[in-house]
Design a protein around this motif. Structure first.
Motif, PDB file in Angstrom:
ATOM      1  N   ALA A   1       0.827  -1.209   0.000  1.00 56.43           N
ATOM      2  CA  ALA A   1       0.000   0.000   0.000  1.00 56.43           C
ATOM      3  C   ALA A   1       0.861   1.259   0.000  1.00 56.43           C
ATOM      4  O   ALA A   1       0.413   2.326  -0.421  1.00 56.43           O
ATOM      5  CB  ALA A   1      -0.931  -0.004   1.210  1.00 56.43           C
ATOM      6  N   TYR A   2       2.098   1.130   0.483  1.00 58.11           N
ATOM      7  CA  TYR A   2       3.051   2.244   0.453  1.00 58.11           C
ATOM      8  C   TYR A   2       3.983   2.144  -0.761  1.00 58.11           C
ATOM      9  O   TYR A   2       5.038   2.774  -0.789  1.00 58.11           O
ATOM     10  CB  TYR A   2       3.892   2.257   1.729  1.00 58.11           C
ATOM     11  N   SER A   3       3.594   1.312  -1.746  1.00 61.21           N
ATOM     12  CA  SER A   3       4.361   1.130  -2.988  1.00 61.21           C
ATOM     13  C   SER A   3       5.725   0.497  -2.739  1.00 61.21           C
ATOM     14  O   SER A   3       6.693   0.776  -3.453  1.00 61.21           O
ATOM     15  CB  SER A   3       4.537   2.477  -3.723  1.00 61.21           C
ATOM     16  N   GLU A   4       5.815  -0.354  -1.718  1.00 63.51           N
ATOM     17  CA  GLU A   4       7.051  -1.068  -1.424  1.00 63.51           C
ATOM     18  C   GLU A   4       6.796  -2.569  -1.543  1.00 63.51           C
ATOM     19  O   GLU A   4       5.994  -3.126  -0.803  1.00 63.51           O
ATOM     20  CB  GLU A   4       7.554  -0.740  -0.008  1.00 63.51           C
ATOM     21  N   ARG A   5       7.462  -3.216  -2.493  1.00 62.63           N
ATOM     22  CA  ARG A   5       7.349  -4.663  -2.645  1.00 62.63           C
ATOM     23  C   ARG A   5       8.481  -5.311  -1.851  1.00 62.63           C
ATOM     24  O   ARG A   5       9.659  -5.099  -2.151  1.00 62.63           O
ATOM     25  CB  ARG A   5       7.416  -5.061  -4.118  1.00 62.63           C
ATOM     26  N   ILE A   6       8.118  -6.091  -0.833  1.00 58.60           N
ATOM     27  CA  ILE A   6       9.123  -6.677   0.045  1.00 58.60           C
ATOM     28  C   ILE A   6       8.919  -8.180   0.148  1.00 58.60           C
ATOM     29  O   ILE A   6       7.823  -8.698  -0.092  1.00 58.60           O
ATOM     30  CB  ILE A   6       9.081  -6.045   1.456  1.00 58.60           C
TER      31      ILE A   6
ATOM     32  N   LEU B   1       7.192   2.877   7.361  1.00 56.73           N
ATOM     33  CA  LEU B   1       6.990   2.716   5.915  1.00 56.73           C
ATOM     34  C   LEU B   1       6.907   4.075   5.221  1.00 56.73           C
ATOM     35  O   LEU B   1       7.436   4.249   4.116  1.00 56.73           O
ATOM     36  CB  LEU B   1       5.716   1.910   5.656  1.00 56.73           C
ATOM     37  N   ALA B   2       6.251   5.031   5.867  1.00 53.45           N
ATOM     38  CA  ALA B   2       6.172   6.375   5.288  1.00 53.45           C
ATOM     39  C   ALA B   2       7.560   7.007   5.208  1.00 53.45           C
ATOM     40  O   ALA B   2       7.894   7.693   4.232  1.00 53.45           O
ATOM     41  CB  ALA B   2       5.235   7.246   6.124  1.00 53.45           C
ATOM     42  N   ALA B   3       8.386   6.759   6.239  1.00 56.52           N
ATOM     43  CA  ALA B   3       9.744   7.309   6.238  1.00 56.52           C
ATOM     44  C   ALA B   3      10.593   6.674   5.139  1.00 56.52           C
ATOM     45  O   ALA B   3      11.392   7.346   4.479  1.00 56.52           O
ATOM     46  CB  ALA B   3      10.392   7.092   7.601  1.00 56.52           C
ATOM     47  N   ILE B   4      10.426   5.353   4.924  1.00 51.66           N
ATOM     48  CA  ILE B   4      11.170   4.661   3.863  1.00 51.66           C
ATOM     49  C   ILE B   4      10.795   5.224   2.497  1.00 51.66           C
ATOM     50  O   ILE B   4      11.647   5.436   1.629  1.00 51.66           O
ATOM     51  CB  ILE B   4      10.886   3.147   3.915  1.00 51.66           C
TER      52      ILE B   4
ATOM     53  N   LYS C   1      16.074   2.323   3.427  1.00 50.72           N
ATOM     54  CA  LYS C   1      15.501   1.023   3.094  1.00 50.72           C
ATOM     55  C   LYS C   1      16.402  -0.125   3.525  1.00 50.72           C
ATOM     56  O   LYS C   1      15.943  -1.109   4.115  1.00 50.72           O
ATOM     57  CB  LYS C   1      15.225   0.955   1.591  1.00 50.72           C
ATOM     58  N   ARG C   2      17.702  -0.019   3.253  1.00 47.14           N
ATOM     59  CA  ARG C   2      18.597  -1.131   3.564  1.00 47.14           C
ATOM     60  C   ARG C   2      18.669  -1.386   5.064  1.00 47.14           C
ATOM     61  O   ARG C   2      18.579  -2.530   5.517  1.00 47.14           O
ATOM     62  CB  ARG C   2      19.998  -0.850   3.013  1.00 47.14           C
TER      63      ARG C   2
END
Length: 472
Positions: A206-211, A234-237, A244-245
């Motif tokens: 939902a935050y456009s991060e595929r993990i 997630l918003a901060a990433i 991210k790393r």
């Protein structure tokens, strides 16, 4: 799960000042279905008077969000209620409780198109209670939500109200005097904050991060398994890609003081909400709770494990039953305030409790700054007990030596790690005398007070309530 499109129902919820759905969010289907089921049971028990429901859990677990989701996304709930009143409480000072009472009175009066009392009478708690009780009889098919209740006086004020009432809170011991309004089967619902791996992956999308699943586990660990902090992280990433790393590929949890969140949460930070819970404890229990800074987070610990380190006063000739009873009373008070969480029985049938990673990190930070030797002392105590068990010489009567030895061995392994971390932390503080820079920074400086923030909706509602007086 999206909100349903029904103009009448949406208008009812909006007029009741039910908060809007927030995006992005995670749909906790199991928790949502369970909450909806218990709300229906409360509504059906109105004639029996056991129609109160308490949604409780540690700060930041999403209690308010889950309740909003139930009201706005599950249409059959509205079939049980004709009217809804939503009151934002979060009052921690007894002298300000009258504000909550007057808010409830105004909301009821506006639904019934009744005359408004004079301003002088609005400061009289007895008069307000009488009017609210009478009006609740006319709203017997209504639902009252008190979001964020901390004071016993607010609970007692509603004791004669006929409507179904839902409370969100961090503490359940404020309801002891009104147990007749509750059912043992459906009136209490504890919301933990441990999201499943799939739920974390969905929220990241939902935050456009595929993990990956491993990254989801690392992310949960880094946010101390707290839903509020997870969204902020997630918003901060998303805003700072260089984070991210360190967040997704490193499962070493960030310290509690790393997070300074700015949100619609009524307190400026989670620390303030935890302080309110902490200060509600008996002084001796609050002091004893500090030893949990040395215990492993999220690890189920039986009462026997707490006995080894719990700072109770011993004369030297207490029986195991007396020691167990005293420690158990302290543990139960902490559980009632959601500072410890009951878990499943262990393989020997012992009751177990665990401390949430967020709260353990809070205690670790607090204790290392005020009592830097405490973790050292707990580490020494557990080591000594392990040696005693190996020599079969203990200060209490062993009811299950195998269980106790396994418990202490597991605790020693975990406490060894925390002990090393504590020594590094204390040495860092001593050498630099600085505090770690927050990884999620407030957009505005948080208030040091534990008073809740007033939103724009609060002042709009106040203005609408006083309009009839101006017209008169």
């Amino acid at each position: 799960m999206d909100s349903y499109e029904n103009a009448y129902i949406n208008d009812t919820l909006n007029r009741a000042f039910v908060p809007p759905l927030q995006h992005p969010r995670v749909c906790r289907e199991n928790e949502l279905n369970q909450l909806v089921h218990q709300i229906k049971q409360c509504a059906n028990a109105a004639e029996d008077g056991k129609n109160w429901l308490v949604l409780h859990g540690p700060p930041g677990t999403g209690k308010t969000k889950l309740l909003v989701q139930a009201l706005r996304c599950v249409p059959e709930i509205m079939g049980h209620f004709c009217d809804i009143i939503w009151i934002n409480d979060n009052t921690t000072e007894p002298t300000r409780a009258i504000t909550v009472f007057s808010d409830l009175y105004f909301s009821m009066a506006s639904l019934l198109d009744g005359d408004i009392m004079s301003t002088a009478k609005l400061t009289n708690e007895t008069v307000l209670r009488d009017h609210v009780t009478r009006m609740s009889a006319l709203l017997s098919k209504g639902l009252i939500v008190i979001d964020g209740v901390y004071l016993k006086s607010v609970v007692d004020f509603l004791i004669s109200v006929k409507c179904t009432v839902i409370f969100t809170t961090c503490s359940t011991d404020i309801f002891e005097s009104v147990r007749h309004r509750f059912s043992d089967d459906y009136s209490f619902y504890r919301l933990g904050s441990f999201l499943s791996t799939n739920e974390v992956v969905s929220l990241a999308e939902a935050y456009s991060e595929r993990i990956t699943e491993n990254q989801a586990i690392a992310l949960s660990s880094n946010c101390l398994f707290n839903v509020a902090l997870l969204g902020k992280l997630l918003a901060a990433i998303k805003k700072h890609s260089h984070m991210k790393r360190s967040v997704l590929d490193n499962d070493d949890p960030k310290a509690f003081v790393s997070f300074k969140i700015s949100s619609s949460y009524p307190f400026a930070s989670l620390e303030e909400a935890i302080n309110v819970m902490y200060e509600s404890l008996d002084k001796s229990v609050a002091t004893a709770f500090e030893v949990c800074a040395a215990l492993p987070p999220a690890y189920p610990i039986p009462i026997d494990g707490f006995i080894f380190v719990w700072p109770v006063d011993f004369c030297g000739n207490e029986s195991r039953a007396n020691i167990m009873m005293e420690v158990t009373e302290d543990i139960m008070q902490l559980a009632d305030n959601n500072l410890l969480e009951p878990t499943e029985l262990d393989k020997w049938g012992n009751s177990c409790y665990r401390i949430h990673p967020m709260l353990q990190s809070y205690l670790f930070w607090r204790v290392n700054r005020t009592k830097p030797r405490m973790i050292e002392d707990v580490h020494t105590t557990i080591s000594q007990h392990l040696e005693s068990l190996e020599e079969e010489q203990t200060f209490i009567e062993l009811h299950n030596p195998e269980a106790q030895k396994e418990c202490v061995e597991a605790l020693k392994t975990a406490v060894d790690k925390i002990h090393r971390k504590s020594k590094n932390y204390v040495s860092t503080i001593t050498s630099t005398n600085t505090v770690q820079t927050p990884i999620v920074q407030n957009e505005e400086t948080p208030s040091s007070s534990s008073k809740p923030k007033r939103t724009i909706w609060y002042w709009i509602r106040k203005l609408l309530w006083f309009l009839p007086l101006f017209k008169a």
